[in-house]
Write a protein that holds these residues in place. Structure first.
Motif, short mmCIF file in Angstrom:
data_model
loop_
_atom_site.label_atom_id
_atom_site.label_comp_id
_atom_site.label_asym_id
_atom_site.label_seq_id
_atom_site.Cartn_x
_atom_site.Cartn_y
_atom_site.Cartn_z
N VAL A 1 29.75 -3.68 21.45
CA VAL A 1 30.51 -4.61 20.62
C VAL A 1 29.96 -6.02 20.76
N LEU A 2 29.29 -6.30 21.87
CA LEU A 2 28.72 -7.62 22.12
C LEU A 2 27.38 -7.77 21.40
N PRO A 3 26.97 -8.98 21.06
CA PRO A 3 25.65 -9.18 20.46
C PRO A 3 24.54 -8.70 21.40
N ALA A 4 23.44 -8.26 20.81
CA ALA A 4 22.33 -7.75 21.62
C ALA A 4 21.82 -8.79 22.61
N ALA A 5 21.92 -10.07 22.27
CA ALA A 5 21.47 -11.10 23.20
C ALA A 5 22.33 -11.15 24.45
N GLU A 6 23.62 -10.78 24.32
CA GLU A 6 24.53 -10.77 25.47
C GLU A 6 24.56 -9.41 26.15
N ARG B 1 24.55 -8.01 15.20
CA ARG B 1 25.48 -9.14 15.10
C ARG B 1 26.42 -9.16 16.29
N GLY B 2 27.35 -8.24 16.34
CA GLY B 2 28.28 -8.15 17.45
C GLY B 2 29.34 -9.25 17.45
N VAL B 3 30.18 -9.20 18.46
CA VAL B 3 31.24 -10.20 18.65
C VAL B 3 31.01 -10.83 20.02
N ALA B 4 30.92 -12.15 20.04
CA ALA B 4 30.59 -12.86 21.27
C ALA B 4 31.64 -12.64 22.36
N GLU C 1 36.55 -5.97 11.37
CA GLU C 1 35.10 -5.93 11.46
C GLU C 1 34.56 -7.09 12.29
N ASP C 2 33.31 -6.92 12.75
CA ASP C 2 32.68 -7.95 13.57
C ASP C 2 32.64 -9.29 12.84
N ARG C 3 32.37 -9.29 11.54
CA ARG C 3 32.27 -10.52 10.79
C ARG C 3 33.63 -11.21 10.60
N GLU C 4 34.71 -10.49 10.82
CA GLU C 4 36.04 -11.08 10.73
C GLU C 4 36.44 -11.83 11.99
N ILE C 5 35.88 -11.44 13.12
CA ILE C 5 36.30 -12.01 14.40
C ILE C 5 35.45 -13.24 14.70
N THR C 6 35.92 -14.37 14.19
CA THR C 6 35.25 -15.66 14.35
C THR C 6 36.20 -16.62 15.03
N ALA D 1 27.57 -2.13 8.81
CA ALA D 1 26.20 -1.63 8.69
C ALA D 1 25.95 -0.40 9.56
N ALA D 2 26.76 -0.23 10.60
CA ALA D 2 26.53 0.86 11.55
C ALA D 2 27.49 2.03 11.37
N ASN D 3 28.36 1.99 10.34
CA ASN D 3 29.34 3.05 10.10
C ASN D 3 29.30 3.45 8.63
N THR D 4 29.18 4.72 8.38
CA THR D 4 29.07 5.21 7.01
C THR D 4 30.40 5.07 6.26
N ARG D 5 30.32 5.24 4.92
CA ARG D 5 31.54 5.22 4.12
C ARG D 5 32.48 6.34 4.54
N ALA D 6 31.92 7.48 4.92
CA ALA D 6 32.76 8.59 5.37
C ALA D 6 33.59 8.20 6.58
N LEU D 7 33.03 7.41 7.50
CA LEU D 7 33.76 6.98 8.69
C LEU D 7 34.83 5.96 8.34
N PHE D 8 34.53 5.05 7.42
CA PHE D 8 35.56 4.11 6.97
C PHE D 8 36.70 4.86 6.28
#
Length: 320
Positions: free
Chosen positions: A252-257, A267-270, A218-223, A199-206
């Motif tokens: 890289v960390l969630p905004a809560a952390e 979202r971030g990665v815990a 991606e952040d959603r992959e690191i579970t 969500a924070a990186n454009t298609r051009a950056l990918f």
């Protein structure tokens, strides 16, 4: 080291304060950190980069120039578990928008520390620190006669920071600048970016990351369920490198952390998932240099981000 002493601020003992316990073997960081003296034994060298000119150019929330002091204050009361020494070698400060001058001063200082056998850990500062950190390592390796060193860059970050530096150099361009430098030197560009937010990186950056052969997770992959696979991917990356440079953008960390950053992550990665990856890099025997970027104390809540950053410094230095 840069000949412009106005860019460098020396060790400040007032930042290293904390409780002192009466029991034996109860030291804390504030009791053990010392200024670096000539001929000192190799150890962990903390060097601040008081700069957020790159964040300002990138239209982010400024304030990271105050990060090094906040990180030292958060690290000071933590328990001491190291065997080797730790030094505070002061700050490189950016005056106004003189980002490039500050980056060069930091690179020169890092090359000198590496030449003396230290493990530098740079306390940022905006993520423009990455180009300076890599430049210092490259300068050191070139001076040692390495013609094509296999340097692995591991970036824990919600952003690629691969924007085009031809328009403006900022906290969003360091890895494009490094890729360009590698091309000029004839060195391979080995870059792993873990924790990227789609969500924070454009298609051009990918697309740019794909063109450069970047290892992307991606952040959603690191579970927790997939952590073992990520660790194996990282191990495969590390295997093809002789030297490692670790850079941690605290967003890289969630905004809560980590609320106290230029661009908080939705979202971030815990932290609990980031730590095993850092341990693998630390224990590889190949880590030459690390930095932490984007700590913005003016945006922090209850010192959460500073405490998280201090814990990461503590973790990075536990194997010595």
């Amino acid at each position: 080291m840069s000949s412009d002493r106005s860019l460098h601020q020396d060790f400040d003992r007032t930042l290293w304060q904390g409780r002192t316990d009466p029991e034996p073997d109860s030291e804390r960081w504030h009791q053990k950190v010392q200024p670096l003296t000539e001929g000192a034994s190799p150890g962990c060298a903390l060097l601040g980069f008081a700069c957020d000119a790159g964040v300002a150019r990138n239209q982010g929330r400024v304030g990271a120039a105050e990060g090094p002091a906040a990180l030292r204050r958060a690290l000071a009361p933590l328990a001491w578990h190291r065997q080797g020494p730790a030094y505070d070698v002061g700050d490189v400060r950016c005056e106004g928008d003189a980002m490039e001058e500050a980056q060069q001063a930091l690179a020169d200082r890092l090359a000198a520390l590496l030449g003396e056998g230290h493990l530098p850990i740079v306390l940022g500062g905006g993520h423009e620190v990455a180009y300076a950190s890599w430049s210092g390592l490259a300068q050191h390796l070139a001076a040692n006669g390495e013609r094509a060193p296999r340097i692995g860059i591991v970036n824990l970050d919600a952003h690629f920071d691969l924007r085009d530096p031809q328009h403006v150099r900022s906290s969003g361009t360091p890895f494009s600048q490094i890729a360009d430098d590698c091309l000029k030197r004839g060195w391979a560009f080995r870059y792993a970016c873990l924790g990227v937010s789609r969500a924070a990186n454009t298609r051009a950056l990918f697309n740019r990351a794909d063109e450069l052969g970047v290892m992307v997770r991606e952040d959603r992959e690191i579970t927790a369920q997939r952590l073992a696979d990520i660790e194996q991917d990282l191990a495969d990356f590390l295997r093809d490198c002789d030297h490692l440079y670790l850079t941690i953008d605290l967003d890289v960390l969630p905004a809560a952390e980590a609320p106290g950053v230029s661009a908080p992550a939705a979202r971030g990665v815990a932290l609990a998932l980031i730590e095993p990856l850092i341990e693998a890099i630390r224990d590889s025997g190949k880590l030459r240099l690390a930095d932490l970027a984007e700590l913005n104390p003016g945006r922090d809540i209850d010192g959460r981000t500073a405490r998280a950053a201090a814990r990461l410094v503590h973790l990075l230095t536990l194997n010595d």
